[in-house]
Design an enzyme around this catalytic site. Structure first.
Site, PDB file in Angstrom:
ATOM      1  N   CYS A  70      39.593  49.321 -58.545  1.00  0.00           N
ATOM      2  CA  CYS A  70      39.681  48.919 -59.948  1.00  0.00           C
ATOM      3  C   CYS A  70      40.792  47.884 -60.082  1.00  0.00           C
ATOM      4  O   CYS A  70      41.878  48.064 -59.522  1.00  0.00           O
ATOM      5  CB  CYS A  70      39.986  50.142 -60.808  1.00  0.00           C
ATOM      6  N   LEU A  71      40.531  46.822 -60.842  1.00  0.00           N
ATOM      7  CA  LEU A  71      41.549  45.780 -61.035  1.00  0.00           C
ATOM      8  C   LEU A  71      42.795  46.351 -61.708  1.00  0.00           C
ATOM      9  O   LEU A  71      43.882  45.801 -61.562  1.00  0.00           O
ATOM     10  CB  LEU A  71      40.987  44.628 -61.874  1.00  0.00           C
ATOM     11  N   HIS A 109      34.922  52.620 -68.144  1.00  0.00           N
ATOM     12  CA  HIS A 109      36.120  52.034 -68.776  1.00  0.00           C
ATOM     13  C   HIS A 109      36.011  52.086 -70.295  1.00  0.00           C
ATOM     14  O   HIS A 109      36.981  52.372 -70.988  1.00  0.00           O
ATOM     15  CB  HIS A 109      36.289  50.563 -68.373  1.00  0.00           C
ATOM     16  N   HIS A 135      30.897  51.731 -63.533  1.00  0.00           N
ATOM     17  CA  HIS A 135      32.360  51.624 -63.541  1.00  0.00           C
ATOM     18  C   HIS A 135      32.853  51.033 -64.870  1.00  0.00           C
ATOM     19  O   HIS A 135      33.796  51.530 -65.472  1.00  0.00           O
ATOM     20  CB  HIS A 135      32.789  50.751 -62.355  1.00  0.00           C
ATOM     21  N   GLU A 136      32.181  49.960 -65.324  1.00  0.00           N
ATOM     22  CA  GLU A 136      32.625  49.295 -66.561  1.00  0.00           C
ATOM     23  C   GLU A 136      32.309  50.136 -67.803  1.00  0.00           C
ATOM     24  O   GLU A 136      33.105  50.176 -68.741  1.00  0.00           O
ATOM     25  CB  GLU A 136      32.023  47.891 -66.678  1.00  0.00           C
ATOM     26  N   GLY A 139      33.730  42.898 -62.150  1.00  0.00           N
ATOM     27  CA  GLY A 139      33.527  43.526 -63.445  1.00  0.00           C
ATOM     28  C   GLY A 139      34.856  43.666 -64.159  1.00  0.00           C
ATOM     29  O   GLY A 139      35.892  43.837 -63.511  1.00  0.00           O
ATOM     30  N   GLN A 163      40.917  46.637 -70.234  1.00  0.00           N
ATOM     31  CA  GLN A 163      41.722  46.107 -69.131  1.00  0.00           C
ATOM     32  C   GLN A 163      42.487  44.839 -69.492  1.00  0.00           C
ATOM     33  O   GLN A 163      43.336  44.381 -68.742  1.00  0.00           O
ATOM     34  CB  GLN A 163      40.833  45.823 -67.910  1.00  0.00           C
TER      35      GLN A 163
HETATM   36 ZN    ZN Z   1      38.067  49.204 -63.265  1.00  0.00          ZN
END
Ligand code: ZN
Length: 194
Positions: free
Chosen positions: A117-118, A163, A159-160, A70, A75
């Site tokens: 998380c990236l 964000h 999660h997204e 995701g 991001q």
């Molecule tokens: Zn994330």
């Protein structure tokens, strides 16, 4: 959101760039924790055009390159209410989901699983999420749809969408755990490793 299990990562790397034609894709660098854009709410998508479709495909490519399932626009440094999700990690073109202006319309059950998380690489924590969620969103063409997700997919949706509201997974952790992660990141930053 990164893949939940590191053991599948090499497979996923090979499976990158599914579906789409050979168009060169822009791989965006992933913004890391500490950049204020990650903690801001986003602006709704209003213009659904070829540029947006291209952006969505570039977001998929960037997500696969980072071995994620995701990725949300903040991001990659964009204040825009759009995210992409693919829990099949590029192995099934039909699993690619573009979420423009998404909202959760139903949530059910609870599940506590480890999440990362990236934008916060190297850190994970257990986060309580609904086991099932139904969301309403628009695709890259602006068409509205509803989709129900279970387990990892439900987690990725939550999660997204977080964000897009400027919320990071560490905000769901205990204050103790969150402060520990923040301290470690501060140290990494001082060492020039963040
Ligand atoms: Zn994330």
């Amino acid at each position: 959101m990164p893949m939940p299990d590191k053991s599948t990562s090499s497979e996923a790397t090979q499976a990158a760039s599914p579906g789409t034609v050979s168009a060169a894709r822009k791989i965006y660098p992933i913004v890391k924790y500490g950049d204020p854009i990650l903690e801001k709410s986003t602006t709704p998508v209003k213009k659904f055009d070829a540029d947006l479709e291209q952006l969505a495909e570039d977001m998929f490519a960037s997500m696969y390159a980072a071995q994620g399932v995701g990725l949300a626009a903040p991001q990659i440094g964009l204040n825009l209410r759009i995210a992409v999700v693919d829990v099949a990690a590029g192995k099934n073109p039909e699993a690619k989901i573009v979420l423009a202006n998404p909202e959760i319309i139903h949530a059910e059950g609870e599940k506590r699983e480890e999440e990362g998380c990236l934008s916060i690489p190297g850190f994970r924590g257990y986060v309580l999420r609904p086991q099932f969620v139904t969301i309403k969103a628009q695709n890259a063409k602006g068409e509205s749809f509803e989709i129900r997700g279970e387990d990892l997919l439900a987690r990725a949706f939550c999660h997204e969408i977080d964000h897009l509201n400027g919320i990071l997974f560490i905000q769901h952790l205990s204050m103790l755990k969150r402060d520990l992660i923040k301290r470690k990141i501060k140290k990494l930053r001082k060492q020039g490793e963040w």
